[in-house]
Design a protein around this motif. Structure first.
Motif, short mmCIF file in Angstrom:
data_model
loop_
_atom_site.label_atom_id
_atom_site.label_comp_id
_atom_site.label_asym_id
_atom_site.label_seq_id
_atom_site.Cartn_x
_atom_site.Cartn_y
_atom_site.Cartn_z
N ARG A 19 0.82 -1.21 0.00
CA ARG A 19 0.00 0.00 0.00
C ARG A 19 0.86 1.26 0.00
O ARG A 19 0.55 2.24 -0.67
CB ARG A 19 -0.92 0.00 1.23
CG ARG A 19 -2.23 0.71 1.00
CD ARG A 19 -3.18 0.57 2.17
NE ARG A 19 -3.63 -0.80 2.37
CZ ARG A 19 -3.50 -1.50 3.50
NH1 ARG A 19 -2.96 -0.97 4.56
NH2 ARG A 19 -3.94 -2.74 3.58
N SER A 20 1.96 1.24 0.74
CA SER A 20 2.84 2.40 0.83
C SER A 20 3.72 2.57 -0.40
O SER A 20 4.34 3.62 -0.58
CB SER A 20 3.73 2.29 2.07
OG SER A 20 4.71 1.27 1.88
N LYS B 105 -11.39 -9.17 -8.69
CA LYS B 105 -11.41 -9.25 -7.23
C LYS B 105 -10.25 -8.51 -6.59
O LYS B 105 -10.12 -8.47 -5.38
CB LYS B 105 -11.40 -10.71 -6.79
CG LYS B 105 -12.67 -11.45 -7.15
CD LYS B 105 -12.66 -12.84 -6.59
CE LYS B 105 -13.97 -13.55 -6.95
NZ LYS B 105 -14.03 -14.87 -6.38
N GLY B 106 -9.39 -7.94 -7.41
CA GLY B 106 -8.28 -7.15 -6.87
C GLY B 106 -7.24 -7.96 -6.14
O GLY B 106 -6.73 -7.55 -5.10
N VAL B 107 -6.90 -9.11 -6.67
CA VAL B 107 -5.87 -9.96 -6.07
C VAL B 107 -4.51 -9.31 -6.28
O VAL B 107 -4.20 -8.86 -7.38
CB VAL B 107 -5.90 -11.37 -6.72
CG1 VAL B 107 -4.78 -12.23 -6.21
CG2 VAL B 107 -7.24 -12.03 -6.49
N TRP B 108 -3.73 -9.21 -5.23
CA TRP B 108 -2.41 -8.60 -5.31
C TRP B 108 -1.33 -9.63 -5.60
O TRP B 108 -1.35 -10.73 -5.07
CB TRP B 108 -2.07 -7.90 -4.00
CG TRP B 108 -2.79 -6.60 -3.85
CD1 TRP B 108 -3.97 -6.38 -3.22
CD2 TRP B 108 -2.38 -5.34 -4.38
NE1 TRP B 108 -4.32 -5.07 -3.31
CE2 TRP B 108 -3.36 -4.40 -4.03
CE3 TRP B 108 -1.29 -4.91 -5.13
CZ2 TRP B 108 -3.28 -3.07 -4.38
CZ3 TRP B 108 -1.20 -3.58 -5.47
CH2 TRP B 108 -2.18 -2.68 -5.11
N ARG B 109 -0.39 -9.23 -6.45
CA ARG B 109 0.77 -10.05 -6.77
C ARG B 109 2.01 -9.18 -6.72
O ARG B 109 1.98 -8.00 -7.08
CB ARG B 109 0.66 -10.69 -8.16
CG ARG B 109 -0.46 -11.71 -8.27
CD ARG B 109 -0.12 -12.96 -7.47
NE ARG B 109 -1.16 -13.97 -7.59
CZ ARG B 109 -2.06 -14.25 -6.67
NH1 ARG B 109 -2.07 -13.56 -5.54
NH2 ARG B 109 -2.94 -15.19 -6.84
N VAL B 110 3.10 -9.78 -6.31
CA VAL B 110 4.40 -9.10 -6.24
C VAL B 110 5.36 -9.90 -7.12
O VAL B 110 5.49 -11.11 -6.96
CB VAL B 110 4.93 -9.03 -4.79
CG1 VAL B 110 6.34 -8.46 -4.75
CG2 VAL B 110 3.98 -8.22 -3.92
#
Length: 72
Positions: free
Chosen positions: A27-28, A39-44
Motif C-alpha cells: 500500500r505504501s 477481485k483485486g488480487v495482489w501479486r508481487v
C-alpha cells in the motif's frame, strides 16, 4: 521454472511477516505490487521482492554505520 509472481501470502512466508505488514508494504509503495483481476488480487513480482530485500540490506547497513541502529 521459477514463479514470476508471488501472492501476498508467499511474501509473508518469505519475509516472515504478518499479512497486515505485507499489505502495508504494498500500500505504501515500499514493495511494488500489482492488482490483478476483478477481485483485486495482489501479486508481487519476484524481482521486486528481491529488489526490496536488497534495499533493506543497504538501509540497514547505513543505519548501522551511522549508529542509528544496534544489534540486540
Amino acid at each position: 521454472m521459477d514463479q514470476r509472481f508471488l501472492s501476498l501470502a508467499d511474501v509473508t512466508e518469505i519475509l516472515q511477516i504478518t499479512m497486515s505488514q505485507a499489505r502495508a508494504l504494498v500500500r505504501s509503495g515500499e514493495l511494488r505490487g500489482i492488482q490483478i483481476g476483478g477481485k483485486g488480487v495482489w501479486r508481487v513480482e519476484n524481482a521486486e521482492l528481491e529488489a526490496y530485500i536488497e534495499r533493506m540490506y543497504r538501509q540497514t547497513a547505513q543505519r548501522l554505520r551511522s549508529g542509528e541502529t544496534t544489534l540486540d
